[in-house]
Design a protein around this motif. Sequence first.
Motif, PDB file in Angstrom:
ATOM      1  N   SER A   1     -77.572  36.250 -16.311  1.00  0.00           N
ATOM      2  CA  SER A   1     -78.491  36.788 -15.302  1.00  0.00           C
ATOM      3  C   SER A   1     -78.761  35.734 -14.237  1.00  0.00           C
ATOM      4  CB  SER A   1     -79.777  37.268 -15.964  1.00  0.00           C
ATOM      5  OG  SER A   1     -80.226  36.307 -16.889  1.00  0.00           O
ATOM      6  N   VAL A   2     -77.792  35.597 -13.350  1.00  0.00           N
ATOM      7  CA  VAL A   2     -77.918  34.690 -12.209  1.00  0.00           C
ATOM      8  C   VAL A   2     -77.379  35.423 -10.978  1.00  0.00           C
ATOM      9  CG1 VAL A   2     -77.901  32.444 -13.368  1.00  0.00           C
ATOM     10  CG2 VAL A   2     -75.753  33.633 -12.978  1.00  0.00           C
ATOM     11  N   TYR A   3     -77.634  34.872  -9.804  1.00  0.00           N
ATOM     12  CA  TYR A   3     -77.211  35.536  -8.571  1.00  0.00           C
ATOM     13  C   TYR A   3     -75.772  35.171  -8.248  1.00  0.00           C
ATOM     14  CZ  TYR A   3     -82.187  36.312  -8.201  1.00  0.00           C
ATOM     15  OH  TYR A   3     -83.475  36.693  -8.473  1.00  0.00           O
TER      16      TYR A   3
ATOM     17  N   ASP B   1     -74.078  35.843  -5.635  1.00  0.00           N
ATOM     18  CA  ASP B   1     -73.812  35.495  -4.237  1.00  0.00           C
ATOM     19  C   ASP B   1     -74.463  34.173  -3.826  1.00  0.00           C
ATOM     20  OD1 ASP B   1     -76.251  36.685  -4.558  1.00  0.00           O
ATOM     21  OD2 ASP B   1     -75.944  38.273  -3.085  1.00  0.00           O
ATOM     22  N   LEU B   2     -74.961  33.416  -4.794  1.00  0.00           N
ATOM     23  CA  LEU B   2     -75.472  32.074  -4.490  1.00  0.00           C
ATOM     24  C   LEU B   2     -74.628  31.038  -5.229  1.00  0.00           C
ATOM     25  CD1 LEU B   2     -79.364  32.490  -4.828  1.00  0.00           C
ATOM     26  CD2 LEU B   2     -78.002  32.547  -2.753  1.00  0.00           C
ATOM     27  N   THR B   3     -74.706  29.799  -4.787  1.00  0.00           N
ATOM     28  CA  THR B   3     -73.978  28.742  -5.495  1.00  0.00           C
ATOM     29  C   THR B   3     -74.748  28.365  -6.755  1.00  0.00           C
ATOM     30  OG1 THR B   3     -75.116  26.897  -4.461  1.00  0.00           O
ATOM     31  CG2 THR B   3     -73.230  27.797  -3.267  1.00  0.00           C
TER      32      THR B   3
ATOM     33  N   GLU C   1     -77.889  26.460  -5.789  1.00  0.00           N
ATOM     34  CA  GLU C   1     -78.887  27.340  -5.161  1.00  0.00           C
ATOM     35  C   GLU C   1     -79.606  28.186  -6.210  1.00  0.00           C
ATOM     36  OE1 GLU C   1     -76.949  28.110  -0.705  1.00  0.00           O
ATOM     37  OE2 GLU C   1     -76.351  29.366  -2.387  1.00  0.00           O
TER      38      GLU C   1
ATOM     39  N   TYR D   1     -83.629  27.658  -7.176  1.00  0.00           N
ATOM     40  CA  TYR D   1     -84.569  28.774  -7.068  1.00  0.00           C
ATOM     41  C   TYR D   1     -85.309  29.000  -8.388  1.00  0.00           C
ATOM     42  CZ  TYR D   1     -86.359  33.513  -6.603  1.00  0.00           C
ATOM     43  OH  TYR D   1     -87.175  34.613  -6.595  1.00  0.00           O
ATOM     44  N   PHE D   2     -84.544  29.044  -9.495  1.00  0.00           N
ATOM     45  CA  PHE D   2     -85.200  29.285 -10.790  1.00  0.00           C
ATOM     46  C   PHE D   2     -86.135  28.128 -11.152  1.00  0.00           C
ATOM     47  CE2 PHE D   2     -81.558  32.263 -11.545  1.00  0.00           C
ATOM     48  CZ  PHE D   2     -82.350  33.403 -11.615  1.00  0.00           C
TER      49      PHE D   2
ATOM     50  N   THR E   1     -88.007  26.404  -9.029  1.00  0.00           N
ATOM     51  CA  THR E   1     -89.274  26.648  -8.324  1.00  0.00           C
ATOM     52  C   THR E   1     -90.071  27.756  -9.008  1.00  0.00           C
ATOM     53  OG1 THR E   1     -88.118  26.110  -6.289  1.00  0.00           O
ATOM     54  CG2 THR E   1     -90.290  27.122  -6.062  1.00  0.00           C
ATOM     55  N   MET E   2     -89.374  28.824  -9.378  1.00  0.00           N
ATOM     56  CA  MET E   2     -90.073  29.949  -9.994  1.00  0.00           C
ATOM     57  C   MET E   2     -90.640  29.567 -11.358  1.00  0.00           C
ATOM     58  SD  MET E   2     -89.815  31.780  -7.492  1.00  0.00           S
ATOM     59  CE  MET E   2     -90.332  33.478  -7.605  1.00  0.00           C
TER      60      MET E   2
ATOM     61  N   SER F   1     -76.235  30.440 -16.517  1.00  0.00           N
ATOM     62  CA  SER F   1     -77.364  31.184 -17.063  1.00  0.00           C
ATOM     63  C   SER F   1     -78.108  30.332 -18.104  1.00  0.00           C
ATOM     64  CB  SER F   1     -76.834  32.474 -17.689  1.00  0.00           C
ATOM     65  OG  SER F   1     -77.845  33.415 -17.856  1.00  0.00           O
TER      66      SER F   1
ATOM     67  N   ALA G   1     -80.165  27.637 -16.430  1.00  0.00           N
ATOM     68  CA  ALA G   1     -81.422  28.149 -15.881  1.00  0.00           C
ATOM     69  C   ALA G   1     -82.494  28.212 -16.966  1.00  0.00           C
ATOM     70  CB  ALA G   1     -81.203  29.522 -15.258  1.00  0.00           C
TER      71      ALA G   1
END
Lengths: 245, 237
Positions: free
Chosen positions: B84-86, B88-90, B93, B97-98, B100-101, B138, B141
């Motif tokens: 479960s990662v994006y 379309d991002l590297t 990236e 993001y994860f 920060t969240m 994943s 993260a």
Amino acid sequence: MTGQRTLATAGRVLRQLRHDPRTIALMLVVPCLLMTLLRYVYDGQVQIFDHVAPVLLVLFPFTVMFVVTSVAMLRERSSGTLERLLTTPMAKGDLLAGYALAFSVAAVIQVGLVMVLAVGPLGLQIHGGLGALATVALLDALLGTVLGLFLSAFANTEFQAVQFLPAFVLPQLLLCGLFAPRAQMLPILSWLSDVMPLSYAVDAATRAATSSMWTSALTTDVLVVAACIPLFLGLGAGTLRRRTP
Amino acid sequence: MNAIEVSHLRVVRGGRVVLPDLSCTVSSGTIAGLLGPSGSGKTTLIRAIVGVQRVASGHLSVLGKPAGSPELRRLVGYVTQTPSVYGDLTVRENLAYFATMAGVASSAVADVIETVSLGALSSTQVAQLSGGERARVSLAAALLPSPKLLVLDEPTVGLDPVLRQELWDLFHQLAGKGVTFLISSHVMDEADRCQRLLLLREGAVLADATPAELLQRTQSADLEAAFLRLIEAEVSI
């Protein structure tokens, strides 16, 4: 909710867009092409163009942001990233506000481009302030975004999410007063028109374009549209469940 | 002390009773394997422990708190079966993001990239990666907040043997620092690497033992045979 997480989400959504140049091109070029098309459809009837163009100017960001947001949110659900985010200490508002912020940025660019094109080369005559029209267009983009966020919860596939455009946007478009004055509709249609947020957005666009003064009627319309944004954002937050069946 | 305590858990999904009445425990600092054929309820049990599954009844305690408590969000790492990662991002990236969240300092990003050996690919878009590489993003993260409990749903599916070995070494190394693992798998050869095994079948615990105990009690040469013998006998040990 923290500003840092909201900004991180907005940045992430914009970064995803940046990795998808074709979507950016579609978001920015298509409205410009349609506006040009409209101009030449009414080539001999400039006053009709002057009447319809401001409405179109607010409909573009609404429609585009609605579709883009609902598909983006659906992808977030089906890829499992939403579930991952909901297991972090993040607040739901961080995610939703981040999306709204990112697509507002996209909307500002989109509306700016179409507006420059319309009042410049295409010769659109606007009697009101451009600022008022731009404000209405931006609010409309936000409305499209929050509506998309909310409705995406009811779609299981991208096919369904895209079908929400004809299901939820076209009826509002038919009843918003663009095709027939709202006051002259059958009572039930007129009543439906009264409860649809897009009607107020279109009214606001028309008023902003035709009157050089910021009237109280314009304030009312703008306030109704503005009030719908937190309403649908709240409903959208309600559809984000940390526990699912 | 137990990191996970499940008692009389009942979960119904889409009108089907997936877990009728399940009880089990996992003690702190161990690597527990959750094994069973597909459809036996492994993912549902994992989701309940992580607190994303709606449960009908029963009690679930994770690190001493009810499963799904807000305090646990910083302490429990969860890796889903499909990464479960994006796409379309590297890699970087995604992890930034994860981070920060999850409320983690951005310096943790470089560390977890190193941990899952993705340094050379950190600027590559995730969609361009192989399945195994994506699975590691994943996992990275989930490692970001240095969780006390890591719940991994089939983390080594589709990985080559060398990489699988590396990941298991990593799991053992983290377990040495006191991290508890619950790792699901339907491949029995993974079971050997766990300290404790929970065998699940049709939503019930068929066995809860160490690999050695299981072999001894079923008088089998390997765990696959032990599992088959348990099913044949249908007696719990």
